[in-house]
Enzyme design. Structure first.
Site, PDB file in Angstrom:
ATOM      1  N   ARG A 233       0.852  -1.182   0.000  1.00  0.00           N
ATOM      2  CA  ARG A 233       0.000   0.000   0.000  1.00  0.00           C
ATOM      3  C   ARG A 233       0.887   1.229   0.000  1.00  0.00           C
ATOM      4  NH1 ARG A 233      -4.655  -1.447  -1.666  1.00  0.00           N
ATOM      5  NH2 ARG A 233      -5.653   0.343  -0.697  1.00  0.00           N
ATOM      6  N   HIS A 281      -0.804   1.131 -10.321  1.00  0.00           N
ATOM      7  CA  HIS A 281      -1.560   0.234  -9.441  1.00  0.00           C
ATOM      8  C   HIS A 281      -2.175  -0.929 -10.225  1.00  0.00           C
ATOM      9  CE1 HIS A 281      -3.748   0.254  -5.291  1.00  0.00           C
ATOM     10  NE2 HIS A 281      -3.622  -0.984  -5.741  1.00  0.00           N
TER      11      HIS A 281
END
Length: 318
Positions: A233, A281
């Protein structure tokens, strides 16, 4: 299922049209499970669950009887930290086995791209230069993997299959360890796994204990010229510490797929740093049909008062 009690859900996202992404697949399987955009709901008090991707701060306010918020991805930190989501609301996430395989393939690609120096080979090919590069045995290369959940285990299996020496920092020792892999648990497991490693692959969940884990102290434990693969993350990485490690030469570079601010702003200095490999991502994603199936199964379990197979333990954060 035609006579089962209907259950109403809502799509909540500030950045994605979840209905456009998953609506067709959900309709094919949904039966009595009904999902609508907020503007399509006449009686918000009837909404029992929401499927979400980064909902805004007030997204949950209209739904007083909401009992479940389900993330369409593996990460739930945005829901756990959401100021408008009452603690009584259960949280769930999609658990896609294909997603773990995609993540492992991405991590393996990034490690091999650096280890075999494909960037130099590509430049050489562009100028018709025939110049074989030196190699080293995979067993002499240490890959440290942080995290051993569904994603982490797949990454560990891939790295071990490629012949690398693999060390893993994880919460608990696995019941079925991968042969030849060294597992480290407990306090100090992360720096112990990273010490002297040539590659650091982060696949940790985001919790209070793991936020900012990728910092100058951890980078200093790595082998000089190490490479970071950041697929956990964005909040795991202390960006200024990464820049400092690059400037010192302690890190040769990094593959960054997740960021504190997404999309990564166009004026962010990372875009201009040729020591960094930036991807948007996409290390892995959940497959549409898997999302649809698990959303429907979870909604039915909620309605029927059954345990949620995709549920998240709020105290652990995953």
């Amino acid at each position: 299922m035609s006579h089962a009690t209907p259950i109403l859900g809502v799509y909540l996202s500030d950045s994605l049209d979840l209905k456009a992404l998953y609506g067709d697949a959900l309709r094919e399987r949904a039966g009595e499970v009904v999902l609508r955009h907020p503007h399509e709901i006449d009686h918000p008090e009837d909404v029992r669950f929401a499927i979400c991707w980064l909902p805004d701060e007030r997204a949950f306010e209209p739904y007083p009887h909401l009992a479940l918020a389900m993330s369409t991805g593996a990460g739930v930190d945005a829901l756990l930290a959401h100021p408008g989501l009452d603690e009584s609301v259960q949280i769930a996430r999609v658990r896609d086995p294909h997603q773990a395989d995609l993540m492992a393939g991405f991590a393996a690609h990034e490690v091999l791209h650096r280890e075999r120096d494909f960037a130099t080979l590509e430049r050489n090919a562009a100028t018709a230069r025939w110049a074989p590069l030196p190699m080293r045995a995979p067993t002499s290369t240490t890959v440290a993997v942080l995290g051993h959940g569904t994603m982490g285990r797949a990454v560990v299996q891939a790295m071990a299959a490629l012949g690398f020496s693999v060390r893993v920092a994880c919460r608990n020792a696995p019941e079925a360890p991968v042969e030849g892999v060294t597992y480290l648990t407990g306090e100090g497991a992360v720096p112990a796994a990273a010490t002297g490693a040539d590659y650091l692959v982060n696949v940790l969940p985001l919790t209070a204990a793991t936020e900012d884990v990728l910092d100058k102290a951890l980078f200093a434990t790595l082998a000089p010229g190490a490479w970071l693969v950041q697929i956990g993350r964005g909040e795991h990485l202390v960006e200024e510490d990464l820049v400092e490690a690059l400037e010192r030469g302690h890190l040769a570079g990094a593959s960054l797929d997740v960021f504190r601010d997404e999309p990564l702003p166009s004026d962010h200095p990372f875009w201009q740093d040729d020591r960094l490999r930036i991807t948007p991502h996409i290390a892995s994603d959940t497959l549409t049909e898997v999302v649809a199936g698990q959303v429907i199964d979870t909604a039915r379990a909620l309605r029927d008062g059954q345990p949620l197979a995709t549920g998240v333990d709020r105290t652990r954060g995953y």
